[in-house]
Design an enzyme around this catalytic site. Structure first.
Site, PDB file in Angstrom:
ATOM      1  N   ASP A  96       0.811  -1.212   0.000  1.00 20.67           N
ATOM      2  CA  ASP A  96       0.000   0.000   0.000  1.00 20.67           C
ATOM      3  C   ASP A  96       0.846   1.265   0.000  1.00 20.67           C
ATOM      4  OD1 ASP A  96       1.060  -0.035   2.578  1.00 20.67           O
ATOM      5  OD2 ASP A  96      -0.778  -0.837   3.466  1.00 20.67           O
ATOM      6  N   GLU A 118      -0.686  -8.828  -1.306  1.00 22.17           N
ATOM      7  CA  GLU A 118      -1.149  -8.309  -0.025  1.00 22.17           C
ATOM      8  C   GLU A 118      -2.377  -7.423  -0.222  1.00 22.17           C
ATOM      9  OE1 GLU A 118       1.589  -7.380   3.659  1.00 22.17           O
ATOM     10  OE2 GLU A 118       0.906  -5.464   2.842  1.00 22.17           O
ATOM     11  N   GLU A 132      -1.723   5.135   3.306  1.00 24.38           N
ATOM     12  CA  GLU A 132      -1.759   3.718   2.918  1.00 24.38           C
ATOM     13  C   GLU A 132      -3.166   3.182   2.690  1.00 24.38           C
ATOM     14  OE1 GLU A 132       2.132   4.427   5.008  1.00 24.38           O
ATOM     15  OE2 GLU A 132       0.045   4.915   5.448  1.00 24.38           O
ATOM     16  N   HIS A 205       7.437   4.489  13.345  1.00 22.99           N
ATOM     17  CA  HIS A 205       7.784   5.315  12.186  1.00 22.99           C
ATOM     18  C   HIS A 205       6.571   5.886  11.452  1.00 22.99           C
ATOM     19  CE1 HIS A 205       6.721   1.561  10.163  1.00 22.99           C
ATOM     20  NE2 HIS A 205       6.544   2.282   9.085  1.00 22.99           N
ATOM     21  N   ARG A 207       3.480   7.648   9.752  1.00 23.28           N
ATOM     22  CA  ARG A 207       3.098   9.055   9.617  1.00 23.28           C
ATOM     23  C   ARG A 207       1.997   9.426  10.606  1.00 23.28           C
ATOM     24  NH1 ARG A 207       3.773  12.500   5.021  1.00 23.28           N
ATOM     25  NH2 ARG A 207       4.760  10.721   4.003  1.00 23.28           N
ATOM     26  N   HIS A 238      14.186   4.836  12.519  1.00 23.15           N
ATOM     27  CA  HIS A 238      13.896   5.094  11.111  1.00 23.15           C
ATOM     28  C   HIS A 238      14.760   6.256  10.636  1.00 23.15           C
ATOM     29  CE1 HIS A 238      11.453   5.904   7.489  1.00 23.15           C
ATOM     30  NE2 HIS A 238      11.046   4.657   7.628  1.00 23.15           N
TER      31      HIS A 238
END
Length: 378
Positions: A96, A118, A132, A205, A207, A238
């Site tokens: 995604d 997926e 995503e 990590h 967003r 990250h």
């Protein structure tokens, strides 16, 4: 010869596509083009090197402080030129990411069939996770082949009216994990006492957790580290400075908190395999940790991997400081809870996803070829 193009741009895509790339590249029935967009340049290179994979081309889209618009436009423009030169019979994308969505859209613009690995993960909240959730919904509308990792993912697709070419395959991350797991040990980190301490692996990590959520998470970890000296916290950071700088500011200088650069995949697998439990907002680790019987506490308010929760292997704990404190203390102190979570069966597959995906792609392309041949005769 039938040409297949596989497009990837991020570390999770590289991990989950590596066994697929190896399978197709060893086939005598297909030519293969491996296209890296460069969305996460260094991290992708580490994974591909681990699996001895070399891309045929790199779009080199990565730039400092790159935006979603930049990633999308650069990927589409780069793939337009790629498809002009090497027009594939099928484009395979995974997951995604903005790379996956942009690649699917670029293929659609050229009337090239798309296979989505997926497929079917959903939170039913289009802005969480961002971007995503909307990326994967839009890929679904474009894709011709939908490889759902679980029955729940398949059911999600069917609820949205996707009835054709939906296949339950398991998740290819388990294929990669099992390929690596037998030969890995815990990562070598100075003063990290793997033998006598409980190690909590922490990754954050996403967003959606930038800003106040990340503050709450770091404050909770600081509180725990000060009170639970018998525990070591391993935090691979990250590369994104928004995340990295906050973690360094809040958690540096605490003796039982170990901040490292991002671990190579084999090191990460070793850390999962040897830790006590995982505290994470990562989707991939929710899929990987149950293979080793490691409970997962999810630092999010919702998850598209509900199967991990339903199986008992994971628990959604959100990002509030007190919630994190309570849940981590509970799993450290409650042996019955820990044993129950650690003995759950991994719901994401058994390591045979790649073989199934290969066979379904082969079947689809043969049927497509036969259809064209029949039409040319009429």
């Amino acid at each position: 010869m039938t040409l297949i193009s596989i497009v990837l741009g991020t570390r999770p895509e590289a991990i989950k596509l590596a066994p697929v790339i190896l399978k197709f590249s060893s086939s005598k029935d297909f030519d293969l083009r491996i296209i890296s967009t460069g969305q996460h340049k260094e991290m992708v290179h580490q994974i591909l090197k681990l699996f001895d994979i070399k891309p045929h081309t790199d779009l080199k889209i990565m730039s400092e402080k790159q935006t979603l618009t930049h990633i999308t436009c650069k990927t589409i423009n780069g793939l337009e030129k790629e498809f002009d030169k090497y027009y594939p019979d099928l484009v395979i994308v995974q997951g995604d990411t903005s790379t996956a969505f942009s690649a699917a859209l670029a293929a659609f613009y050229r009337n090239i069939p798309v296979a989505h690995i997926e497929a079917g993960l959903r939170t039913s909240n289009k802005i969480n996770p961002f971007p995503e959730e909307l990326n994967r919904r839009m890929i679904t509308q474009i894709a011709d082949l939908h490889f759902a990792p679980t029955k729940l993912a398949s059911d999600n697709l069917k609820k949205e009216g996707i009835q054709k070419n939906v296949y339950i395959t398991g998740n290819t991350v388990i294929d990669s994990l099992l390929k690596i797991a037998s030969s890995v040990e815990h990562p070598k980190i100075t003063n990290m006492d793997w033998e006598n301490k409980k190690i909590i692996l922490v990754t954050v990590h996403r967003r959606e957790n930038w800003g106040r959520n990340l503050e709450e998470i770091t404050f909770a970890i600081k509180d725990l580290a000060k009170k639970r000296k018998e525990v070591n916290f391993l935090i691979p950071m990250h590369k994104n400075k928004i995340v990295r700088d906050k973690i360094i500011t809040e958690l540096s200088g605490i003796s039982n908190i170990f901040l490292t650069d991002s671990l190579n995949y084999d090191e990460l697998v070793g850390a999962i395999k040897n830790c006590h439990h995982v505290l994470t907002d990562s989707g991939g680790i929710q899929e990987e940790a149950p293979t080793f019987g490691k409970p997962v506490l999810i630092l999010r308010n919702n998850t598209e991997r509900q199967e991990a929760i339903n199986s008992g292997a994971a628990k959604l704990i959100g990002t509030k400081r007190m919630n994190i404190l309570n849940e981590v203390n509970k799993i450290l102190d409650d042996t019955n809870l820990y044993n129950k979570m650690s003995k759950s069966i991994n719901p994401f597959g058994d390591g045979n996803a790649t073989e199934k995906i290969y066979n379904y792609c082969e079947k689809f392309l043969k049927e497509k070829k036969n259809f064209k041949s029949q039409n040319s005769l009429t």
